[in-house]
Design an enzyme around this catalytic site. Sequence first.
Site, PDB file in Angstrom:
ATOM      1  CD  GLN A  88       0.046  60.620  21.543  1.00 39.85           C
ATOM      2  OE1 GLN A  88       0.706  61.215  22.359  1.00 39.85           O
ATOM      3  NE2 GLN A  88      -0.762  60.707  20.781  1.00 39.85           N
ATOM      4  CG  HIS A 101       3.123  64.933  14.027  1.00 36.13           C
ATOM      5  ND1 HIS A 101       1.845  65.373  14.504  1.00 36.13           N
ATOM      6  CD2 HIS A 101       3.000  63.648  13.831  1.00 36.13           C
ATOM      7  CE1 HIS A 101       1.028  64.178  14.599  1.00 36.13           C
ATOM      8  NE2 HIS A 101       1.551  63.159  13.953  1.00 36.13           N
ATOM      9  CB  CYS A 121      -7.991  59.440  13.856  1.00 37.61           C
ATOM     10  SG  CYS A 121      -6.291  59.485  14.626  1.00 37.61           S
ATOM     11  CB  THR A 159      -0.281  56.113  10.369  1.00 38.93           C
ATOM     12  OG1 THR A 159      -0.956  56.636  11.226  1.00 38.93           O
ATOM     13  CG2 THR A 159      -1.227  54.768   9.508  1.00 38.93           C
ATOM     14  CB  THR A 162      14.074  60.066  -2.316  1.00 41.12           C
ATOM     15  OG1 THR A 162      14.228  59.627  -3.571  1.00 41.12           O
ATOM     16  CG2 THR A 162      15.077  60.992  -1.845  1.00 41.12           C
ATOM     17  CG  ASN A 213      -4.283  57.643  21.051  1.00 41.27           C
ATOM     18  OD1 ASN A 213      -4.657  56.540  21.447  1.00 41.27           O
ATOM     19  ND2 ASN A 213      -5.053  58.094  19.869  1.00 41.27           N
TER      20      ASN A 213
END
Lengths: 457, 92
Positions: free
Chosen positions: A235, A257, A381, A128, A295, A207
């Site tokens: 994807q 992920h 979503c 995103t 970081t 997706n």
Amino acid sequence: MASKLLASTLRRTLTKATASSTTTHHLSTAVTAAPAFDSFEDDQNGITMKGVKIAGRPLYLDMQATTPVDPRVLDAMLPFLLSRYGNAHSRTHLFGWESDLAVETARSQISELIGASPKEIIFTSGATESNNISIKGVMHFYKDKKRHVITTQTEHKCVLDSCRHLQQEGFEITYLPVRSDGIVDLDELRAAIRPDTGLISVMAVNNEIGVIQPMEEIGEICKEFKIPFHTDAAQALGKIPIDVEKWNVSLMSLSGHKIYGPKGIGALYMRRRPRIRVEPLINGGGQERGIRSGTLATPLIVGFGSACEIAKKEMDYDHKRVMALTDRLLNGIREKIDGVVINGSMERRYAGNLNLSFAYVEGESLLMGLKEVAVSSGSACTSASLEPSYVLRALGVDEDMAHTSIRFGVGRFTTEAEIDRAIELTVNQVVKLREMSPLYEMVKEGIDIKQIQWSQH
Amino acid sequence: MASRTEIFGLYRSLLRTARDLCDYNIREYTKRRTTDGFRQNQKLTDPDSILLAYEEGKNQLALAKRQSVVYSLYVPKVKSVMELDDAAITTN
């Protein structure tokens, strides 16, 4: 509404209170138990959540939403959550050096999977963020000359929303329609290009329906008109072969992920030759060449890198297996019930994503009935809303069929037994719902339901 | 050069470790991947590549043993539906 909320919170607090009081009674056993955290699980006999009781944890067939972390990935990550906690930007001590080395190793593991140079990888929080940097960042940087963006109607929400944002700033966006198989028409793309077009953004693998866009052909068009090409490959990564040279992409969004890595980490591929420039969204210490300050999350990056290395090694093995399992699922369902439609192209699709519509069945009832199978009606979503998916609507799927869609996502850890169970449960539920459906009865009697005039009340 | 006995020993150790994994999906995957990996490497004849595959297998065994411990520390109270008897599952 407020009273309802209060009541449910109260109920939850009360149950929690009783649960904790029972733990104090059995203190001796509680010591060895895993640390307590808020969950729906109440006892060994099953799970109660949202008023539904199930005997065990559901089998997971929602690999497009997210994937489990591979134990090999976790094994690579753990040292960096324990004693190797250094800041990768620290230049004055061992802690920093070892973290920096790990980050750079991960950078090359990721770049190898997509055929890029490690210098072209920017770490972000996920696809995103990468999509936001690509779309807003490029357009903001070239805003004096370029005022137009081309994208498709079936993109992920974060691409569409970034475009909407640009529109409010005065940019113009073309949302290309797709054909009924979900693929972009290349002639329409070509026709949409203007002299001030600053970016073309088309996702690689969808997706919701899993169709693969003709990336090489779109890349060719972009090269011809010298327009930067952005693709959301979240994807696609690790599932289909990706080569940034063949696709001719300038920017590519990647996510950890979706490939058995950790959540909260992603990357942005940014071409160096010819160089593409963006205006950063996040300003700060100038990490990642100033494009993404903050970081670096060393453990997550190490996990993402390791996930990419495994994906490269296992792509053929996983692909064969996922394809066999998806075939088994599709054939198993089609053997037993009729009126099953696959959404999206059959030829150009990633096998691990099977989006099916079941005629004469209401999708929400079907999902509720399938409580032992973790599937979704489309994107995670938008799964909270009862609206049919905008992706299916863009394909021109009829309203009634769009309402009954279910997305089955098969992955590396899916077993044959799970597929067989999913077939059995889905078929039972569909048959049961159709028995109750007056529509299905009418169709069986030979009435064309499309001809019926429904009176409005 | 790894001997036949050593290779078979490694195969059995991997399968034994896989069997003890708590998570249904990870357990099934580890068993399947082990068997498929050894079957695929059966064709190897070159001593160097055999040794390389053997070393890789040993690393995977050490990894599986470590992860087996990690997984055992955080077992969900409720099992997967795939591990329950058919009778136990509510069919409403």
